[in-house]
Design a protein around this motif. Structure first.
Motif, PDB file in Angstrom:
ATOM      1  N   ASN A  21       0.822  -1.223   0.000  1.00 43.24           N
ATOM      2  CA  ASN A  21       0.000   0.000   0.000  1.00 43.24           C
ATOM      3  C   ASN A  21       0.851   1.265   0.000  1.00 43.24           C
ATOM      4  O   ASN A  21       0.575   2.218   0.718  1.00 43.24           O
ATOM      5  N   ARG A  22       1.912   1.250  -0.798  1.00 44.06           N
ATOM      6  CA  ARG A  22       2.835   2.385  -0.954  1.00 44.06           C
ATOM      7  C   ARG A  22       3.555   2.756   0.344  1.00 44.06           C
ATOM      8  O   ARG A  22       3.975   3.900   0.534  1.00 44.06           O
ATOM      9  N   VAL A  23       3.721   1.788   1.244  1.00 47.06           N
ATOM     10  CA  VAL A  23       4.500   1.990   2.470  1.00 47.06           C
ATOM     11  C   VAL A  23       5.629   0.958   2.487  1.00 47.06           C
ATOM     12  O   VAL A  23       5.390  -0.244   2.408  1.00 47.06           O
ATOM     13  N   ILE A  24       6.847   1.458   2.555  1.00 44.21           N
ATOM     14  CA  ILE A  24       8.028   0.595   2.647  1.00 44.21           C
ATOM     15  C   ILE A  24       8.308   0.326   4.115  1.00 44.21           C
ATOM     16  O   ILE A  24       8.330   1.252   4.930  1.00 44.21           O
ATOM     17  N   THR A  25       8.543  -0.923   4.446  1.00 46.75           N
ATOM     18  CA  THR A  25       8.988  -1.304   5.785  1.00 46.75           C
ATOM     19  C   THR A  25      10.428  -1.796   5.655  1.00 46.75           C
ATOM     20  O   THR A  25      10.738  -2.576   4.750  1.00 46.75           O
ATOM     21  N   ALA A  26      11.295  -1.316   6.538  1.00 49.16           N
ATOM     22  CA  ALA A  26      12.700  -1.712   6.511  1.00 49.16           C
ATOM     23  C   ALA A  26      13.234  -1.787   7.930  1.00 49.16           C
ATOM     24  O   ALA A  26      12.679  -1.167   8.849  1.00 49.16           O
ATOM     25  N   THR A  27      14.291  -2.550   8.103  1.00 47.49           N
ATOM     26  CA  THR A  27      14.996  -2.587   9.375  1.00 47.49           C
ATOM     27  C   THR A  27      16.410  -2.068   9.132  1.00 47.49           C
ATOM     28  O   THR A  27      16.904  -2.075   7.996  1.00 47.49           O
ATOM     29  N   TYR A  28      17.041  -1.615  10.193  1.00 39.78           N
ATOM     30  CA  TYR A  28      18.412  -1.119  10.057  1.00 39.78           C
ATOM     31  C   TYR A  28      19.242  -1.522  11.271  1.00 39.78           C
ATOM     32  O   TYR A  28      18.710  -1.771  12.354  1.00 39.78           O
ATOM     33  N   ARG A  29      20.535  -1.593  11.042  1.00 44.70           N
ATOM     34  CA  ARG A  29      21.500  -1.870  12.108  1.00 44.70           C
ATOM     35  C   ARG A  29      22.680  -0.929  11.954  1.00 44.70           C
ATOM     36  O   ARG A  29      23.106  -0.633  10.842  1.00 44.70           O
ATOM     37  N   ASN A  30      23.169  -0.469  13.066  1.00 41.99           N
ATOM     38  CA  ASN A  30      24.353   0.394  13.122  1.00 41.99           C
ATOM     39  C   ASN A  30      24.206   1.692  12.336  1.00 41.99           C
ATOM     40  O   ASN A  30      25.139   2.147  11.696  1.00 41.99           O
ATOM     41  N   LEU A  31      23.008   2.285  12.387  1.00 48.26           N
ATOM     42  CA  LEU A  31      22.807   3.643  11.860  1.00 48.26           C
ATOM     43  C   LEU A  31      22.622   4.560  13.064  1.00 48.26           C
ATOM     44  O   LEU A  31      21.761   4.330  13.896  1.00 48.26           O
ATOM     45  N   MET A  32      23.431   5.564  13.121  1.00 48.99           N
ATOM     46  CA  MET A  32      23.405   6.469  14.259  1.00 48.99           C
ATOM     47  C   MET A  32      22.360   7.569  14.076  1.00 48.99           C
ATOM     48  O   MET A  32      21.890   7.820  12.978  1.00 48.99           O
ATOM     49  N   ILE A  33      22.045   8.223  15.181  1.00 49.31           N
ATOM     50  CA  ILE A  33      21.099   9.333  15.166  1.00 49.31           C
ATOM     51  C   ILE A  33      21.548  10.351  14.112  1.00 49.31           C
ATOM     52  O   ILE A  33      22.742  10.567  13.922  1.00 49.31           O
ATOM     53  N   ARG A  34      20.600  10.915  13.395  1.00 47.68           N
ATOM     54  CA  ARG A  34      20.787  11.878  12.301  1.00 47.68           C
ATOM     55  C   ARG A  34      21.179  11.225  10.978  1.00 47.68           C
ATOM     56  O   ARG A  34      21.369  11.929   9.991  1.00 47.68           O
TER      57      ARG A  34
END
Length: 98
Positions: A21-34
């Motif tokens: 429905n035009r929404v991407i779901t993703a996970t992340y690791r080791n991405l810092m604030i900003r």
């Protein structure tokens, strides 16, 4: 990969989970604030100006949802994670937007 990534062994990862429905779901690791997550058109290599998602959590691991604006044309895209300095830190697998 940035020098900080290799020096401290922190390899950033952005993992595409689904597009529904035009929404991407993703996970992340080791991405810092900003850090920012942007959408890239594979055919042109163009980084789209919208949507841009900024990581606001002080925890370096998590998940995010990105709503695609309607003007985005059908095609193959991928997510690119940019560190706080605007340098590419990771990218996801490719996915098709219809």
């Amino acid at each position: 990969m940035s020098p900080e990534s290799t020096l401290f062994g922190m390899i950033s990862i952005i993992n595409f989970v689904e597009l529904e429905n035009r929404v991407i779901t993703a996970t992340y690791r080791n991405l810092m604030i900003r850090a920012k997550v942007v959408l890239v058109n594979k055919a042109s290599g163009e980084q789209l100006a919208d949507p841009v998602t900024t990581i606001a959590s002080p925890v370096p691991n998590g998940s995010l949802r990105i709503r695609l604006p309607h003007p985005i044309k059908p095609g193959i895209y991928y997510l690119r994670a940019l560190n706080g300095h605007g340098q590419a830190a990771a990218h996801s697998v490719e996915f098709y937007v219809s």
